[in-house]
Design a protein around this motif. Structure first.
Motif, PDB file in Angstrom:
ATOM      1  N   LEU A 143      16.710 -17.933 -30.592  1.00  0.00           N
ATOM      2  CA  LEU A 143      17.763 -17.040 -31.063  1.00  0.00           C
ATOM      3  C   LEU A 143      17.543 -15.636 -30.507  1.00  0.00           C
ATOM      4  O   LEU A 143      18.501 -14.956 -30.104  1.00  0.00           O
ATOM      5  N   ALA A 151      16.104 -15.589 -42.374  1.00  0.00           N
ATOM      6  CA  ALA A 151      16.165 -17.028 -42.631  1.00  0.00           C
ATOM      7  C   ALA A 151      15.505 -17.361 -43.953  1.00  0.00           C
ATOM      8  O   ALA A 151      14.510 -16.738 -44.349  1.00  0.00           O
ATOM      9  N   VAL A 189      20.636 -16.897 -42.874  1.00  0.00           N
ATOM     10  CA  VAL A 189      20.695 -18.257 -42.333  1.00  0.00           C
ATOM     11  C   VAL A 189      19.984 -19.200 -43.295  1.00  0.00           C
ATOM     12  O   VAL A 189      18.789 -19.049 -43.563  1.00  0.00           O
ATOM     13  N   ILE A 212      25.151 -18.419 -43.169  1.00  0.00           N
ATOM     14  CA  ILE A 212      25.192 -19.630 -42.356  1.00  0.00           C
ATOM     15  C   ILE A 212      24.598 -20.765 -43.184  1.00  0.00           C
ATOM     16  O   ILE A 212      23.453 -20.676 -43.648  1.00  0.00           O
ATOM     17  N   GLY A 270      23.568 -24.826 -43.520  1.00  0.00           N
ATOM     18  CA  GLY A 270      23.289 -26.076 -42.819  1.00  0.00           C
ATOM     19  C   GLY A 270      23.937 -27.241 -43.534  1.00  0.00           C
ATOM     20  O   GLY A 270      23.710 -27.441 -44.728  1.00  0.00           O
ATOM     21  N   LEU A 323      27.256 -25.207 -40.313  1.00  0.00           N
ATOM     22  CA  LEU A 323      26.844 -25.670 -38.988  1.00  0.00           C
ATOM     23  C   LEU A 323      25.908 -26.863 -39.122  1.00  0.00           C
ATOM     24  O   LEU A 323      25.378 -27.134 -40.204  1.00  0.00           O
ATOM     25  N   HIS A 343      17.899 -22.284 -37.926  1.00  0.00           N
ATOM     26  CA  HIS A 343      17.751 -21.154 -37.007  1.00  0.00           C
ATOM     27  C   HIS A 343      16.856 -21.510 -35.836  1.00  0.00           C
ATOM     28  O   HIS A 343      16.992 -20.944 -34.750  1.00  0.00           O
ATOM     29  N   TYR A 400      18.885 -25.304 -34.189  1.00  0.00           N
ATOM     30  CA  TYR A 400      20.207 -25.132 -33.575  1.00  0.00           C
ATOM     31  C   TYR A 400      20.502 -23.654 -33.294  1.00  0.00           C
ATOM     32  O   TYR A 400      21.501 -23.111 -33.779  1.00  0.00           O
ATOM     33  N   PRO A 401      19.658 -22.989 -32.503  1.00  0.00           N
ATOM     34  CA  PRO A 401      19.855 -21.552 -32.256  1.00  0.00           C
ATOM     35  C   PRO A 401      21.145 -21.241 -31.494  1.00  0.00           C
ATOM     36  O   PRO A 401      21.777 -20.217 -31.756  1.00  0.00           O
ATOM     37  N   GLU A 421      24.017 -22.836 -31.670  1.00  0.00           N
ATOM     38  CA  GLU A 421      25.134 -22.917 -32.607  1.00  0.00           C
ATOM     39  C   GLU A 421      25.154 -21.708 -33.549  1.00  0.00           C
ATOM     40  O   GLU A 421      26.228 -21.172 -33.853  1.00  0.00           O
ATOM     41  N   VAL A 422      23.975 -21.285 -34.002  1.00  0.00           N
ATOM     42  CA  VAL A 422      23.909 -20.103 -34.861  1.00  0.00           C
ATOM     43  C   VAL A 422      24.381 -18.868 -34.106  1.00  0.00           C
ATOM     44  O   VAL A 422      25.172 -18.070 -34.624  1.00  0.00           O
TER      45      VAL A 422
END
Length: 304
Positions: free
Chosen positions: A61, A115, A139, A250, A252, A277, A284, A287-288, A290-291
């Motif tokens: 990220l 996060a 996140v 965000i 999950g 997502l 985080h 799937y960086p 997508e974040v």
């Protein structure tokens, strides 16, 4: 409270400039390691609290953000490459650390991406010092440690924490709960979705993080809820409602049911932006891309 560069031989989290922040808690000196990458407006990345917590989980990220921002990622005291003394880790330590670190490293209001369990500390600082942050991204936000989530009361948590802190039995218990096979089990259960990403090398790196001297002290505090900054959902929601800066959450889609329900409750509050997502509590790291895609517009939108 000063900063200095570390030697080139030090392992870095994502290829940035690794620095050391000299901090003290009640006359106990701590060496806090953080890393910077890129140029532009500053963004602070705060990894989730866990037995394997490290700024390296923010690596991808950070790299995605660095062409547009100056990214700063930190290892919390007691975790990662930072000092791991046998403190009685509790919320006051991390509340004071975050306030001091931000004041020492940044000169203007910053964007923060936090996060998991780091979310409560960000919200508390934003409530106490509204000019600290310009935007907040949470996140997979959580506010309760694993044992309290499982229903254990504070007394049970205190007993477990005391056992893990003990010199001999504590080391044995900690090692049993940080074996590579146990770490893989926990990742599969509620951290990662794609088990193909849990390669032997990935798990070995996580295991090495858990085996550093003093690692069990802060880890035990997290697991038993001793560093829970809030103790009920209503307090967490009240902090969100008190914000004066934009917030994005965000979620999950594969998060544990109780955690996802609580995240959705936050997302339903007025003026909170949100998106669901792929991923779970470790989204985080897993799937960086997508974040990053989900938060890009939010980060660049001028404040009203």
């Amino acid at each position: 409270m000063s900063t200095s560069l570390l030697s080139p031989s030090d392992t870095t989290g994502f290829g940035g400039i690794v620095k050391e922040y000299a901090w003290q808690w009640q006359n106990q000196p701590l060496r806090v390691v953080y890393e910077t990458l890129g140029n532009g407006s500053p963004i602070l990345l705060l990894p989730a609290f866990s037995s394997v917590s490290t700024r390296a989980e923010m690596a991808q990220l950070a790299k995605l953000l660095s062409p547009h921002f100056q990214v700063v990622a930190v290892d919390w005291p007691g975790f990662g490459q930072s000092s791991r003394p046998s403190l009685d880790y509790r919320p006051e330590i991390y509340q004071q650390f975050l306030a001091d670190f931000v004041q020492a490293v940044f000169t203007t209001p910053i964007i923060v991406i936090a996060a998991g369990h780091a979310s409560s500390y960000v919200l508390q600082l934003a409530h106490q010092q509204p000019d600290t942050f310009s935007k907040i991204v949470l996140v997979a936000p959580t506010w309760r440690g694993p044992l309290p989530t499982m229903g254990a009361n504070p007394q049970v948590g205190g007993i477990v924490r005391g056992l893990v802190r003990s010199p001999i039995l504590g080391q044995i218990l900690y090692k049993l709960n940080t074996t590579p096979s146990f770490l893989r089990f926990m990742y599969r259960r509620h951290v990662f979705v794609d088990t193909a990403k849990l390669t032997p090398n990935f798990i070995a790196q996580k295991w090495q993080t858990t085996q550093k001297p003093g690692a069990r002290f802060a880890s035990a505090a997290f697991v038993t809820g001793n560093i829970d900054a809030v103790h009920n959902q209503s307090d967490f929601l009240a902090l969100v409602e008190s914000l004066t800066v934009p917030l994005m959450v965000i979620i999950g889609e594969s998060s544990p049911p109780k955690s996802r329900t609580e995240m959705q409750t936050v997302a339903a509050l007025p003026k909170v932006s949100s998106v669901v997502l792929p991923g779970s509590l470790g989204m985080h790291e897993e799937y960086p891309q997508e974040v990053f895609a989900a938060i890009d517009d939010f980060l660049h939108t001028p404040q009203n």
